[in-house]
Design a protein around this motif. Structure first.
Motif, mmCIF file in Angstrom:
data_model
loop_
_atom_site.group_PDB
_atom_site.id
_atom_site.type_symbol
_atom_site.label_atom_id
_atom_site.label_comp_id
_atom_site.label_asym_id
_atom_site.label_seq_id
_atom_site.Cartn_x
_atom_site.Cartn_y
_atom_site.Cartn_z
ATOM 1 N N MET A 126 0.631 -1.158 -0.145
ATOM 2 C CA MET A 126 -0.043 0.079 0.186
ATOM 3 C C MET A 126 1.021 1.291 0.020
ATOM 4 S SD MET A 126 -2.654 1.198 2.941
ATOM 5 C CE MET A 126 -4.087 1.349 2.403
ATOM 6 N N ILE A 127 0.487 2.366 -0.829
ATOM 7 C CA ILE A 127 1.402 3.537 -0.757
ATOM 8 C C ILE A 127 0.420 4.417 0.128
ATOM 9 C CG2 ILE A 127 1.909 5.436 -2.147
ATOM 10 C CD1 ILE A 127 3.372 2.834 -2.919
ATOM 11 N N TYR A 128 1.411 4.853 1.112
ATOM 12 C CA TYR A 128 0.975 5.836 2.161
ATOM 13 C C TYR A 128 0.773 7.139 1.805
ATOM 14 C CZ TYR A 128 0.491 1.602 4.926
ATOM 15 O OH TYR A 128 0.176 0.315 5.220
ATOM 16 N N THR A 129 -0.536 8.016 2.176
ATOM 17 C CA THR A 129 -0.227 9.395 1.999
ATOM 18 C C THR A 129 -0.881 10.301 3.361
ATOM 19 O OG1 THR A 129 -2.647 9.327 1.251
ATOM 20 C CG2 THR A 129 -1.003 8.967 -0.617
ATOM 21 N N GLU A 130 -1.073 11.368 3.227
ATOM 22 C CA GLU A 130 -1.317 11.943 4.224
ATOM 23 C C GLU A 130 -2.656 11.339 4.871
ATOM 24 O OE1 GLU A 130 -0.226 16.387 4.598
ATOM 25 O OE2 GLU A 130 -0.392 16.070 2.479
ATOM 26 N N GLU A 131 -3.517 10.905 3.977
ATOM 27 C CA GLU A 131 -4.802 10.879 4.226
ATOM 28 C C GLU A 131 -5.066 9.239 5.102
ATOM 29 O OE1 GLU A 131 -4.077 11.704 0.815
ATOM 30 O OE2 GLU A 131 -4.812 13.686 1.425
ATOM 31 N N ASN A 132 -3.965 8.501 4.750
ATOM 32 C CA ASN A 132 -4.033 7.203 5.284
ATOM 33 C C ASN A 132 -2.873 6.867 6.318
ATOM 34 O OD1 ASN A 132 -2.069 6.461 3.568
ATOM 35 N ND2 ASN A 132 -3.341 5.039 2.385
ATOM 36 N N ILE A 133 -1.843 7.828 6.606
ATOM 37 C CA ILE A 133 -0.833 7.697 7.382
ATOM 38 C C ILE A 133 -1.299 7.018 8.650
ATOM 39 C CG2 ILE A 133 -0.556 9.924 8.188
ATOM 40 C CD1 ILE A 133 2.278 7.709 6.804
ATOM 41 N N GLU A 134 -2.373 7.244 9.269
ATOM 42 C CA GLU A 134 -2.633 6.674 10.635
ATOM 43 C C GLU A 134 -2.900 5.256 10.275
ATOM 44 O OE1 GLU A 134 -2.682 8.214 13.386
ATOM 45 O OE2 GLU A 134 -2.266 10.003 12.479
ATOM 46 N N ALA A 135 -3.236 4.722 9.545
ATOM 47 C CA ALA A 135 -3.328 3.417 9.168
ATOM 48 C C ALA A 135 -1.819 2.665 9.100
ATOM 49 C CB ALA A 135 -4.206 2.972 7.860
ATOM 50 N N PHE A 136 -1.193 3.375 8.544
ATOM 51 C CA PHE A 136 0.457 2.927 8.486
ATOM 52 C C PHE A 136 0.865 2.886 9.933
ATOM 53 C CE2 PHE A 136 4.690 4.788 9.405
ATOM 54 C CZ PHE A 136 5.421 3.553 9.161
ATOM 55 N N ASN A 137 0.652 4.089 10.765
ATOM 56 C CA ASN A 137 1.273 4.209 12.199
ATOM 57 C C ASN A 137 0.587 3.104 13.046
ATOM 58 O OD1 ASN A 137 2.662 6.555 11.740
ATOM 59 N ND2 ASN A 137 0.718 8.007 12.215
ATOM 60 N N GLU A 138 -0.667 2.635 12.805
ATOM 61 C CA GLU A 138 -1.073 1.528 13.652
ATOM 62 C C GLU A 138 -0.441 0.318 13.109
ATOM 63 O OE1 GLU A 138 -3.807 -0.741 16.256
ATOM 64 O OE2 GLU A 138 -2.982 1.263 16.286
ATOM 65 N N GLN A 139 -0.525 -0.083 11.946
ATOM 66 C CA GLN A 139 0.200 -1.180 11.249
ATOM 67 C C GLN A 139 1.671 -1.340 11.649
ATOM 68 O OE1 GLN A 139 0.388 -1.552 7.027
ATOM 69 N NE2 GLN A 139 0.205 -3.718 7.078
ATOM 70 N N ALA A 140 2.520 -0.266 11.627
ATOM 71 C CA ALA A 140 3.950 -0.190 12.217
ATOM 72 C C ALA A 140 3.988 -0.581 13.592
ATOM 73 C CB ALA A 140 4.432 1.148 11.797
ATOM 74 N N ARG A 141 3.084 -0.225 14.552
ATOM 75 C CA ARG A 141 3.076 -0.045 15.927
ATOM 76 C C ARG A 141 2.737 -1.792 16.298
ATOM 77 N NH1 ARG A 141 -0.336 -1.163 19.785
ATOM 78 N NH2 ARG A 141 -2.344 -0.730 18.603
ATOM 79 N N LEU A 142 1.807 -2.309 15.414
ATOM 80 C CA LEU A 142 1.522 -3.728 15.875
ATOM 81 C C LEU A 142 2.529 -4.791 15.261
ATOM 82 C CD1 LEU A 142 -2.389 -3.579 14.630
ATOM 83 C CD2 LEU A 142 -1.372 -3.825 16.898
ATOM 84 N N LYS A 143 3.180 -4.299 14.247
ATOM 85 C CA LYS A 143 4.310 -4.999 13.564
ATOM 86 C C LYS A 143 5.494 -4.891 14.456
ATOM 87 C CE LYS A 143 2.467 -7.220 9.820
ATOM 88 N NZ LYS A 143 3.030 -8.317 8.810
ATOM 89 N N THR A 163 11.209 1.797 10.636
ATOM 90 C CA THR A 163 10.290 1.260 10.326
ATOM 91 C C THR A 163 8.792 1.703 10.762
ATOM 92 O OG1 THR A 163 10.095 -0.549 12.135
ATOM 93 C CG2 THR A 163 11.280 -1.066 9.961
ATOM 94 N N LYS A 164 8.873 2.628 11.979
ATOM 95 C CA LYS A 164 7.828 3.260 12.767
ATOM 96 C C LYS A 164 7.552 4.690 12.043
ATOM 97 C CE LYS A 164 9.615 2.782 16.932
ATOM 98 N NZ LYS A 164 9.683 2.931 18.262
ATOM 99 N N VAL A 165 8.386 5.036 11.435
ATOM 100 C CA VAL A 165 8.242 6.491 10.896
ATOM 101 C C VAL A 165 7.960 6.553 9.370
ATOM 102 C CG1 VAL A 165 9.442 8.606 10.444
ATOM 103 C CG2 VAL A 165 9.761 7.407 12.502
ATOM 104 N N CYS A 166 8.829 5.594 8.490
ATOM 105 C CA CYS A 166 8.793 5.714 7.111
ATOM 106 C C CYS A 166 8.008 4.430 6.207
ATOM 107 C CB CYS A 166 10.232 5.668 6.758
ATOM 108 S SG CYS A 166 10.342 5.540 4.924
ATOM 109 N N PRO A 167 6.832 4.641 5.775
ATOM 110 C CA PRO A 167 5.961 3.644 5.283
ATOM 111 C C PRO A 167 7.132 2.814 4.109
ATOM 112 C CG PRO A 167 4.980 5.496 5.060
ATOM 113 C CD PRO A 167 6.155 5.853 5.667
#
Length: 174
Positions: free
Chosen positions: A1-18, A148-152
């Protein structure tokens, strides 16, 4: 998935979980002293960055500060036509490691369009970020794990390397 400003929260959650899984992966890489780690990371870095547009994300500039070296401070101050001491006074402070970092996040020099107003003279740390194409990546594994927690893109590089079996018995580059 390519992350943008609109979906960065999904990345933050996924990075936290992983993150716990990624920490175990990095521990395996470190403990096995895998040879040719650069040769594993660099092609995946190129592949991921062929797809990633950092200007659509900007998470690094919004959440972290680079280290500003004396050379960076002099170059940026000259560009801004101010004294280095003024740049430090207005925008930087010494952190607990005695490195100059930004006073605030997001970065003072980040525009609303995610463009950097000092891009041509930006700090070395920004020019080299996220460091996944660096030689001797084994020497910066703790930093790469944190990224990995900062950069998609770093997160995606690590996910691809895990899927390829890097660090596993019979996996690539063991």
């Amino acid at each position: 998935m390519i992350y943008t400003e609109e979906n960065i929260e999904a990345f933050n959650e996924q990075a936290r979980l992983k993150f716990p899984e990624n920490k175990k992966f990095f521990d395996r890489l470190k403990n096995k002293k895998i040879k040719k780690l650069d040769e594993a990371f660099h092609p995946v870095h190129e592949e991921v960055f062929d797809e990633v547009d950092c200007l659509k994300c900007g998470n690094c500039c919004k959440t972290t500060s680079p280290i500003f070296t004396d050379i960076d401070i002099d170059r940026i101050a000259k560009h801004l036509r101010i004294r280095p001491a003024q740049l430090v006074k207005e925008h930087l402070h010494l952190d607990s490691d005695h490195d100059y970092v930004l006073n605030v996040t997001p970065c003072t020099f980040l525009g609303s369009d995610n463009y950097c107003s000092i891009y041509d003279v930006r700090p070395k740390a920004c020019r080299e970020y996220p460091h996944t194409d660096r030689k001797n990546i084994a020497g910066i594994l703790p930093l790469t794990l944190e990224n990995t927690k900062v950069c998609p893109a770093v997160f995606e590089i690590v996910e691809q390397l895990k899927k390829a079996g890097l660090g596993n018995k019979g996996g690539i580059v063991e």
